[in-house]
Design a protein around this motif. Sequence first.
Motif, PDB file in Angstrom:
ATOM      1  N   VAL A 222       0.717  -1.169  -0.008  1.00  0.00           N
ATOM      2  CA  VAL A 222      -0.104  -0.039   0.157  1.00  0.00           C
ATOM      3  C   VAL A 222       0.869   1.412   0.095  1.00  0.00           C
ATOM      4  O   VAL A 222       1.929   1.445   0.750  1.00  0.00           O
ATOM      5  CB  VAL A 222      -1.010  -0.335   1.271  1.00  0.00           C
ATOM      6  CG1 VAL A 222      -1.819   1.335   1.306  1.00  0.00           C
ATOM      7  CG2 VAL A 222      -1.908  -1.197   1.041  1.00  0.00           C
ATOM      8  N   VAL A 223       0.545   2.062  -0.731  1.00  0.00           N
ATOM      9  CA  VAL A 223       1.343   3.659  -0.761  1.00  0.00           C
ATOM     10  C   VAL A 223       0.270   4.770  -0.386  1.00  0.00           C
ATOM     11  O   VAL A 223      -0.938   4.694  -1.133  1.00  0.00           O
ATOM     12  CB  VAL A 223       1.885   3.776  -2.064  1.00  0.00           C
ATOM     13  CG1 VAL A 223       2.491   5.204  -2.330  1.00  0.00           C
ATOM     14  CG2 VAL A 223       2.566   2.635  -2.659  1.00  0.00           C
ATOM     15  N   ALA A 228      -1.182  13.620  -5.186  1.00  0.00           N
ATOM     16  CA  ALA A 228      -2.193  13.045  -6.369  1.00  0.00           C
ATOM     17  C   ALA A 228      -2.125  13.765  -7.580  1.00  0.00           C
ATOM     18  O   ALA A 228      -2.774  13.347  -8.574  1.00  0.00           O
ATOM     19  CB  ALA A 228      -3.468  12.970  -5.658  1.00  0.00           C
ATOM     20  N   ASN A 229      -1.640  15.302  -7.536  1.00  0.00           N
ATOM     21  CA  ASN A 229      -1.575  15.939  -8.671  1.00  0.00           C
ATOM     22  C   ASN A 229      -0.143  15.624  -9.490  1.00  0.00           C
ATOM     23  O   ASN A 229      -0.054  16.734 -10.396  1.00  0.00           O
ATOM     24  CB  ASN A 229      -1.747  17.450  -8.202  1.00  0.00           C
ATOM     25  CG  ASN A 229      -3.279  17.616  -7.561  1.00  0.00           C
ATOM     26  OD1 ASN A 229      -4.116  17.063  -8.279  1.00  0.00           O
ATOM     27  ND2 ASN A 229      -3.049  18.234  -6.411  1.00  0.00           N
ATOM     28  N   ALA A 230       0.599  15.033  -9.203  1.00  0.00           N
ATOM     29  CA  ALA A 230       2.069  14.819  -9.547  1.00  0.00           C
ATOM     30  C   ALA A 230       1.438  14.279 -11.268  1.00  0.00           C
ATOM     31  O   ALA A 230       0.955  13.560 -11.367  1.00  0.00           O
ATOM     32  CB  ALA A 230       2.734  13.933  -9.034  1.00  0.00           C
ATOM     33  N   LYS A 231       2.539  14.783 -11.990  1.00  0.00           N
ATOM     34  CA  LYS A 231       2.643  14.312 -13.481  1.00  0.00           C
ATOM     35  C   LYS A 231       3.596  13.567 -13.966  1.00  0.00           C
ATOM     36  O   LYS A 231       4.857  13.781 -12.992  1.00  0.00           O
ATOM     37  CB  LYS A 231       2.462  15.634 -14.225  1.00  0.00           C
ATOM     38  CG  LYS A 231       1.281  16.813 -13.966  1.00  0.00           C
ATOM     39  CD  LYS A 231       0.113  16.019 -14.281  1.00  0.00           C
ATOM     40  CE  LYS A 231      -1.204  17.016 -13.767  1.00  0.00           C
ATOM     41  NZ  LYS A 231      -2.449  16.507 -13.990  1.00  0.00           N
ATOM     42  N   GLN A 380      10.010   2.818  -6.407  1.00  0.00           N
ATOM     43  CA  GLN A 380      11.177   3.838  -6.512  1.00  0.00           C
ATOM     44  C   GLN A 380      11.086   5.183  -7.319  1.00  0.00           C
ATOM     45  O   GLN A 380      11.031   6.099  -6.857  1.00  0.00           O
ATOM     46  CB  GLN A 380      12.428   3.220  -6.830  1.00  0.00           C
ATOM     47  CG  GLN A 380      13.792   4.310  -7.042  1.00  0.00           C
ATOM     48  CD  GLN A 380      14.856   3.209  -7.938  1.00  0.00           C
ATOM     49  OE1 GLN A 380      14.679   2.172  -8.242  1.00  0.00           O
ATOM     50  NE2 GLN A 380      15.929   3.903  -7.878  1.00  0.00           N
ATOM     51  N   LEU A 381      10.334   4.704  -8.512  1.00  0.00           N
ATOM     52  CA  LEU A 381       9.850   5.762  -9.373  1.00  0.00           C
ATOM     53  C   LEU A 381       8.966   6.491  -8.950  1.00  0.00           C
ATOM     54  O   LEU A 381       8.635   7.965  -8.954  1.00  0.00           O
ATOM     55  CB  LEU A 381       9.591   5.195 -10.901  1.00  0.00           C
ATOM     56  CG  LEU A 381      10.656   4.390 -11.777  1.00  0.00           C
ATOM     57  CD1 LEU A 381      10.166   3.508 -12.686  1.00  0.00           C
ATOM     58  CD2 LEU A 381      11.832   5.589 -12.109  1.00  0.00           C
ATOM     59  N   ALA A 386       6.072  11.341  -7.006  1.00  0.00           N
ATOM     60  CA  ALA A 386       4.985  11.897  -6.056  1.00  0.00           C
ATOM     61  C   ALA A 386       5.084  11.806  -4.704  1.00  0.00           C
ATOM     62  O   ALA A 386       4.306  12.172  -3.917  1.00  0.00           O
ATOM     63  CB  ALA A 386       3.878  11.076  -6.793  1.00  0.00           C
ATOM     64  N   GLY A 387       6.316  11.264  -4.216  1.00  0.00           N
ATOM     65  CA  GLY A 387       6.333  10.936  -2.555  1.00  0.00           C
ATOM     66  C   GLY A 387       5.711   9.821  -2.256  1.00  0.00           C
ATOM     67  O   GLY A 387       5.175   9.101  -3.034  1.00  0.00           O
TER      68      GLY A 387
END
Length: 795
Positions: A222-223, A228-231, A380-381, A386-387
């Motif tokens: 789970v992350v 949520a707005n990361a592109k 990792q990516l 997006a943290g």
Amino acid sequence: MKFSENWLREWTNPQWDTNELSEALSLAGLEVDGAEPVAGAFTNVVVGHVLSVEKHPDADKLNVTQVDVGEAEPVQIVCGAKNVVAGMKACCAKVGAVLPGDFKIKAAKLRGVPSNGMLCGATEIGLPDDGVDGLHVLPSDAPIGMDIREYLDLNDSSIDVDLTPNRADCFSVLGLARDVHAISGAPFTQPFVDQDMAGSTACTQNVVVTESQACPKYVGCVVTGFDANAKTPAWMVQKLQRSGLRSLSLVVDITNYVLMELGQPMHAFDLDALQGDIQVRMAKAGEKLVTLDEKEITLADDTLVIADDSGAIALAGIMGGLSTSVTDSTTKIFFECAHFSRLAITGKARQYGLHTDSSMRFERGVDPMLPERALNRALQLFTEIAGGEVSSFESIVSEIYLPKPAVIELRRETIANRLGVAVADEQVQQIFTDLGFAIQDSDAGWTVTAPSFRFDMAIEMDLIEEIGRVYGYNNLPETPVMAPMTLNELPESEQSLKALKTGLVQRGYNEVVTYSFVAEDKQKAIAPDLPYILLKNPISDDMKAMRTTLFTGLLQSMAYNQNRQQARVRLFETGLVFYKNESEPTGATQVPMFGGAIVGPAKVAGWDMDSRNADFYDLKGDVETLLSMSHKLDKVRFETCSNPALHPGQSASITLDGTEIGVMGQLHPQLVKTMGVSGTVFMFQIRQDALLTMDVPKASAISKFPEVQRDLAFVMDANQRVQELIDAVTSVESDILQSVDIFDIYRGQGIDETQKSIAITLRIQHQDRTLQDEEVENLVAEILTAAKAVNAVLR
């Protein structure tokens, strides 16, 4: 598989240009279908910063811009793009630039205003259409004055490799790089560092795997707490596009990126949309699922699914469901990475009218050791972009069902024998080491253990092939083939199948080769009483039953010819038919058959003959030709029979020594439309083993004594078979009766309408002496008595 050449070169970078790389891949068995530059040929196009935009004084649709191109002074450019605004960065072709199509940029005046360059849209510099009506907008951090080819990494090519089904390991940049490393000797370097991304927080999503054989490994986590707005970053979008994939969203793009990079399919669920435990199970018959492409499918009970308490939420290894997909409002994600067995996935995508990159890989085989590595890479990516906080991994592994690597003995002498060249031991070891194999010395050569990603390794010749393709097929010496030129003679008691085929070709037939699998409805129609085998993974719905007769394919070929205005069709085929037999290891008894079919005129039309259509006796003559070639015609009997494929009044079974070896006759009129043919069709089918064994002829001396001929006419019932009379006559034991031949069949005046007259000729001769009249009369008397036993009386 399509991939970016520059992406491959991040892993291994041989000193080859694009053409040399493509040729090397093709020669190594990875055939390159094409290599295309990612952008058109252009020069002197840089990143431009639009400083100001003013309306053109004499043109409503034009603007006068001042553009910083990294030089001492800005340049003035007249631009007609609708989206040009001050502060934007765009592609700027300076004076002297050459754009695709050999279009040269010169200093000019537009409506009286000087213009020293051109602001460009995507298609104007040969890039794919970005959907923008105007200039191609560059990121705000693009360095002013930097060459666009360098900034956008446009000195790249998209290479399309047509992989064979056995090379599933090359459905990734990693797999291709591994092979390029082996064939080129260029260093192999992973462009990222593996990291263990599992966190300390417990995974809140429980997983239950009930089908361990179909899914021997399932890993997930789970992350939470991500942006949520990361592109998706431009470099990732670029690599995906050059690999034939379009950018959709960050989560989808990352799973696709890992798919292309490592070859491991993945999926992400919206955690808040999941209800209860995730279950890896077989679908319930009739269960519904709406897939990501908004297609509702009804599941069969042999389909592996990912489910929760609400029902199926994904087709395992194929496609996710819409109800649990990640959206812009998703705040918690459950990443899934699993290994599914090939047999569990094979054919399932096609069954539901789907085809995905995931199913294509799982059907061919994915490295069972890859899920953990791929999940870590995806996390990792994702966290870099997006943290977010990653939970611990939920991992369920059934070691007993994981594929086991093949261990194969490789002998030195086999290498030299098969390749025609002695490859040095050091080179052999280097080849397999570079390809990821484990290799140890043995007495005769080496013991080689295949890596987990090579499902195609099973026998020694597989290893020889690896050596050959990496060593280089074009480096193998040209060795003359030394083989004995004396062919083994066919025993006199065996008939040549080629000779039988030639016999029918000389009678005007053409050979056809049809599929062994046919439409189920046609199979039922032509042979309703014979149990048949259904394929588990048919090519198409009309090719899912294994044939129990050659008639199906022959009639299909006949219909094909008739539909193309071929009135006279004569076809034959040799091949296997398959009778369902559970006691056989394969579930079927395979029987080689020889079949044929005719329709239309009996002879090719000519001025010197009357035209008539072929009939039962034309076909019987062709069948008798085959039987006479094996010297068995005198032993064969044609008996009336009842066959659902044949006309009840024009059909016969073919028996040899009391055993049925075939059948022949007219296609049943009720099946003409069903089978798609027209006209009166006649067919035969005979077991090959009955034709391929031959009675060896025996020579006998020609008698020098005179021959006696007697003609006899018998009256018998009109419905009675003539063969009964011939059998009765030939049953008379005699050393002087040489042959019995029919020369006339008569119905008409002087004969009751319920009867017929059969006239035969008896050839009577002794080998060592002249016959006496008494001997001949006694023989004729015995023949008359034998004929009377079958109700045939002398006329």
